[in-house]
Design an enzyme around this catalytic site. Structure first.
Site: not given
Ligand code: NDP
Length: 247
Positions: A142, A155
């Site tokens: 991030s 985070y």
């Molecule tokens: P979302 O919350 O939209 O999606 C997260 C995904 O990760 C979901 O598929 C979720 O599954 C899965 N997940 C979470 N925890 C686990 C776990 N313990 N085991 C398996 N799967 C898991 O997040 P984003 O798409 O927004 O973010 C994706 C990545 O990008 C993250 O690492 C986030 O920190 C990073 N990011 C996002 C930003 C943003 O603005 N969106 C900005 C900067 C970084 P489930 O459906 O079961 O919850």
């Protein structure tokens, strides 16, 4: 131009929603064999399954909580039936919450650290023996890791830790010709924000901070992941590539 990803075996964690889903789509469309890991079975997962079938090629969906070492072990047992190499691993699964530091419980601190930092450790360690020379690991970090903001101490600490893991692992795996890079997104719109009022407020708050005047979309991140997964970036390792529209 072909990216040379046809037939490559890729594993994407958190592939069911948001940025991960965009990455899964982009890699499948580029011809890679994609294993998308999801945690919760939902309509979004069923839909992804249908979409992957439409794209064609080889794909699978694997259920696992990647912060749980036993679940990761089971995930790789299932993955072994899909492919015998991991040409590209994308550590994308992540979680966030907004809590003042003094109210942060140990349980919440551990939940966020376990998902954002321990999971990439567990999954990478298990994947590395399957990654051939020329393969790569792509971590989704991030932009905030280098900014610092209130309410997100846990985070941001986890994502800063991921940057350290990224740099050090790149050095350790370089001699094996395995590359390790990190994509640091800014503010990316995902389907998690469904309320039009919240979305409008988010756009108003953050768009003007970017040079490009808009929030990022999942395909903005996926495009950079394709580049890092391909040989176009074959002399890049230990890098952090910021994708934030010029904040
Ligand atoms: P979302 O919350 O939209 O999606 C997260 C995904 O990760 C979901 O598929 C979720 O599954 C899965 N997940 C979470 N925890 C686990 C776990 N313990 N085991 C398996 N799967 C898991 O997040 P984003 O798409 O927004 O973010 C994706 C990545 O990008 C993250 O690492 C986030 O920190 C990073 N990011 C996002 C930003 C943003 O603005 N969106 C900005 C900067 C970084 P489930 O459906 O079961 O919850």
């Amino acid at each position: 131009m072909s990216l040379g990803l046809e037939g490559k075996n890729v594993l994407v964690t958190g592939g069911s929603r948001g940025i991960g889903r965009g990455i899964v789509h982009a890699l499948a469309t580029a011809g890679a064999n994609v294993a998308a890991v999801y945690r919760t079975r939902s309509e979004a997962v069923d839909q992804l399954e249908r979409e992957l079938k439409e794209i064609g090629g080889k794909s699978t969906l694997i259920q696992a909580d990647v912060s749980d070492s036993a679940a990761v072990e089971q995930m790789f047992a299932e993955y072994a039936e899909f492919a015998d190499t991991v040409d590209v691993l994308v550590n994308n699964a992540g979680t966030i919450s907004h809590i003042p530091f003094q109210e942060l419980t140990e349980a919440e601190w551990r939940r966020v650290l376990d998902t954002n930092l321990t999971a990439p450790f567990l999954v990478s360690q298990r994947a590395i023996p399957l990654i051939p020379a020329g393969g790569s690991i792509i971590n989704i970090g991030s932009k905030l890791a280098r900014v610092g903001l209130p309410l997100r101490t846990h985070y941001i600490a986890s994502k800063a830790g991921m940057e350290g893991l990224n740099r050090s692992l790149a050095k350790e795996l370089g001699p094996k010709q395995i590359r390790v890079n990190l994509v640091a997104p800014g503010v990316i719109e995902t389907e998690a924000v469904t309320d039009p009022k919240v979305l409008a407020a988010m756009r108003e708050k953050y768009s003007n901070l970017t040079a490009l005047g808009r929030l990022g979309q999942t395909d903005d991140v996926a495009g950079v992941v394709l580049f890092l997964a391909s040989d176009l970036s074959k002399y890049m390792t230990g890098e952090i590539v910021t994708v934030d529209g010029g904040i």
